[in-house]
Design a protein around this motif. Structure first.
Motif, PDB file in Angstrom:
ATOM      1  N   VAL A   1       0.884  -1.149   0.000  1.00  0.00           N
ATOM      2  CA  VAL A   1       0.000   0.000   0.000  1.00  0.00           C
ATOM      3  C   VAL A   1       0.927   1.206   0.000  1.00  0.00           C
ATOM      4  O   VAL A   1       1.824   1.303   0.836  1.00  0.00           O
ATOM      5  N   VAL A   2       0.726   2.082  -0.967  1.00  0.00           N
ATOM      6  CA  VAL A   2       1.675   3.174  -1.187  1.00  0.00           C
ATOM      7  C   VAL A   2       0.965   4.531  -1.198  1.00  0.00           C
ATOM      8  O   VAL A   2      -0.256   4.606  -1.330  1.00  0.00           O
ATOM      9  N   SER A   3       1.756   5.585  -1.128  1.00  0.00           N
ATOM     10  CA  SER A   3       1.204   6.937  -1.103  1.00  0.00           C
ATOM     11  C   SER A   3       0.677   7.390  -2.468  1.00  0.00           C
ATOM     12  O   SER A   3      -0.147   8.298  -2.535  1.00  0.00           O
ATOM     13  N   ASP A   4       1.133   6.776  -3.544  1.00  0.00           N
ATOM     14  CA  ASP A   4       0.685   7.121  -4.900  1.00  0.00           C
ATOM     15  C   ASP A   4       0.474   5.814  -5.670  1.00  0.00           C
ATOM     16  O   ASP A   4       1.391   5.310  -6.313  1.00  0.00           O
ATOM     17  N   TYR A   5      -0.740   5.294  -5.587  1.00  0.00           N
ATOM     18  CA  TYR A   5      -1.049   4.002  -6.201  1.00  0.00           C
ATOM     19  C   TYR A   5      -0.793   4.013  -7.711  1.00  0.00           C
ATOM     20  O   TYR A   5      -0.127   3.136  -8.243  1.00  0.00           O
ATOM     21  N   GLU A   6      -1.355   4.996  -8.421  1.00  0.00           N
ATOM     22  CA  GLU A   6      -1.226   5.040  -9.884  1.00  0.00           C
ATOM     23  C   GLU A   6       0.239   5.123 -10.299  1.00  0.00           C
ATOM     24  O   GLU A   6       0.681   4.420 -11.211  1.00  0.00           O
ATOM     25  N   GLY A   7       0.988   5.997  -9.644  1.00  0.00           N
ATOM     26  CA  GLY A   7       2.401   6.152  -9.967  1.00  0.00           C
ATOM     27  C   GLY A   7       3.184   4.880  -9.726  1.00  0.00           C
ATOM     28  O   GLY A   7       3.998   4.459 -10.561  1.00  0.00           O
ATOM     29  N   ALA A   8       2.948   4.246  -8.579  1.00  0.00           N
ATOM     30  CA  ALA A   8       3.660   3.004  -8.246  1.00  0.00           C
ATOM     31  C   ALA A   8       3.299   1.899  -9.228  1.00  0.00           C
ATOM     32  O   ALA A   8       4.173   1.142  -9.668  1.00  0.00           O
ATOM     33  N   TYR A   9       2.033   1.804  -9.578  1.00  0.00           N
ATOM     34  CA  TYR A   9       1.586   0.768 -10.512  1.00  0.00           C
ATOM     35  C   TYR A   9       2.317   0.918 -11.842  1.00  0.00           C
ATOM     36  O   TYR A   9       2.848  -0.053 -12.396  1.00  0.00           O
TER      37      TYR A   9
END
Length: 133
Positions: free
Chosen positions: A52-60
Motif C-alpha cells: 500500500v503506497v502513497s501514490d497508487y497510480e504512480g507506483a503501478y
C-alpha cells in the motif's frame, strides 16, 4: 476509535532472488512514493509482496515499467489506537457481522499512539460501514 478507508493494494509476484525488494524500494523512493504498508512472503521459488503506497497510480506504472507481474486489489486500511485489546475489538466486530477476514497485515512502533492495519474481507463495503457509522 477506529477509522476505516478503502485503498488499493499492489500485489507484486516475481522470481525470488536477492535484491528484488531493494529494487522495488529504490524505484518507488526515486519517484517520491512512500510505502505505507508491506507484507512479503515466498512460496517455492516465487516472491510475493503486498504494497500500500502513497501514490497508487504512480507506483503501478513504475512497477509495470520494471517488468514486475502486478495485480491490484481493493483493501481496507483501519487506523487504530496502539493499545491492548483494540485488535480483539475490531476482529470481534468483523466476526459478529459474519464477514470472512481473508488476510491482515500491519505493524506498529511501541512509542506511537496510532497504527494502521490492512485487511481484505469477503465484504469490504460492509467493513467500511461497520467502522465509519
Amino acid at each position: 476509535m477506529e477509522r476505516a478507508k478503502e485503498s488499493r493494494e499492489i500485489l507484486v509476484s516475481t522470481e525470488n532472488k536477492i535484491g528484488v525488494l531493494h529494487n522495488i524500494a529504490r524505484v518507488l523512493s526515486a519517484a517520491g512514493i512512500n510505502i505505507l504498508a508491506i507484507s512479503g512472503y515466498i512460496i517455492e521459488t516465487q516472491a510475493f509482496l503486498r504494497l500500500v503506497v502513497s501514490d497508487y497510480e504512480g507506483a503501478y506504472q513504475i512497477l509495470q515499467k520494471e517488468n514486475y507481474r502486478i495485480e491490484s486489489k481493493n483493501v481496507i486500511i483501519v487506523e487504530l489506537e496502539n493499545k491492548v485489546g483494540v485488535l480483539e475489538n475490531i476482529t470481534g466486530k468483523i466476526e459478529e457481522s459474519g464477514i470472512d477476514l481473508k488476510y491482515i497485515y500491519g505493524s506498529v512502533s511501541a512509542d506511537v499512539a496510532k497504527t494502521i492495519i490492512v485487511i481484505s474481507t469477503s465484504n469490504n463495503n460492509a467493513v467500511l460501514n461497520l467502522f465509519n457509522n
